[in-house]
Design an enzyme around this catalytic site. Structure first.
Site, PDB file in Angstrom:
ATOM      1  N   GLY A  62      19.574  29.640  12.959  1.00  0.00           N
ATOM      2  CA  GLY A  62      18.820  30.869  12.741  1.00  0.00           C
ATOM      3  C   GLY A  62      18.742  31.280  11.288  1.00  0.00           C
ATOM      4  N   CYS A  63      19.263  30.447  10.406  1.00  0.00           N
ATOM      5  CA  CYS A  63      19.201  30.727   8.975  1.00  0.00           C
ATOM      6  C   CYS A  63      18.201  29.775   8.333  1.00  0.00           C
ATOM      7  CB  CYS A  63      20.573  30.515   8.314  1.00  0.00           C
ATOM      8  SG  CYS A  63      21.847  31.642   8.926  1.00  0.00           S
TER       9      CYS A  63
END
Length: 142
Positions: A49-50
């Site tokens: 998610g980064c």
């Protein structure tokens, strides 16, 4: 609920008027962190998610809700390394039970990060906080 290390960062942010200076300070915090051993940069420690590559490795002393939480972390982006350092200051040294009580949004809001990070960085920061909370919840359940 914030640690002394986080309060020191908040005090420094209050002192720095300009956001460029604050960004530089975040980057300096990241540069001061010890690098994560390459052997520990594996899928199990990677934060999804980064936009940047981010790895968080928990270091938990003890067991159950009173176990003491800490972690090591690294990113391939300087600003994200700094955000990891800020999260380290926010959470490290707390019991896993207390980690789950921290209102990260409110604490990080004190720094004004929510207003000055790109959408991608904000999403990545939320992913890191989510991972930390997940790790603490797992440790508290043991």
């Amino acid at each position: 609920m914030a640690t002394e290390a986080f309060e020191d960062i908040a005090d420094t942010f209050d002192f720095l008027d300009d956001w460029e200076d604050r960004y530089r300070h975040v980057i300096e915090l990241g540069k001061a962190m010890a690098p994560l051993d390459e052997a520990l940069k594996v899928p199990a420690t990677k934060v999804e998610g980064c936009a940047s590559q981010v790895w968080l490795l928990p270091r938990i002393a003890g067991s159950g809700p009173q176990a003491v939480f800490s972690f090591e972390g690294e990113s391939d982006a300087l600003i994200v390394r700094g955000l990891i350092a800020i999260l380290h200051a926010l959470y490290s040294g707390l019991s896993v039970e207390d980690v789950l009580k921290v209102d990260a949004s409110a604490e990080l809001g004190r720094l004004g990060l929510d207003e000055h990070l790109s959408q991608q960085r904000s999403n990545g920061l939320r992913a890191m906080v989510g991972r930390i909370r997940h790790l603490a919840a797992e440790a508290a359940a043991e």
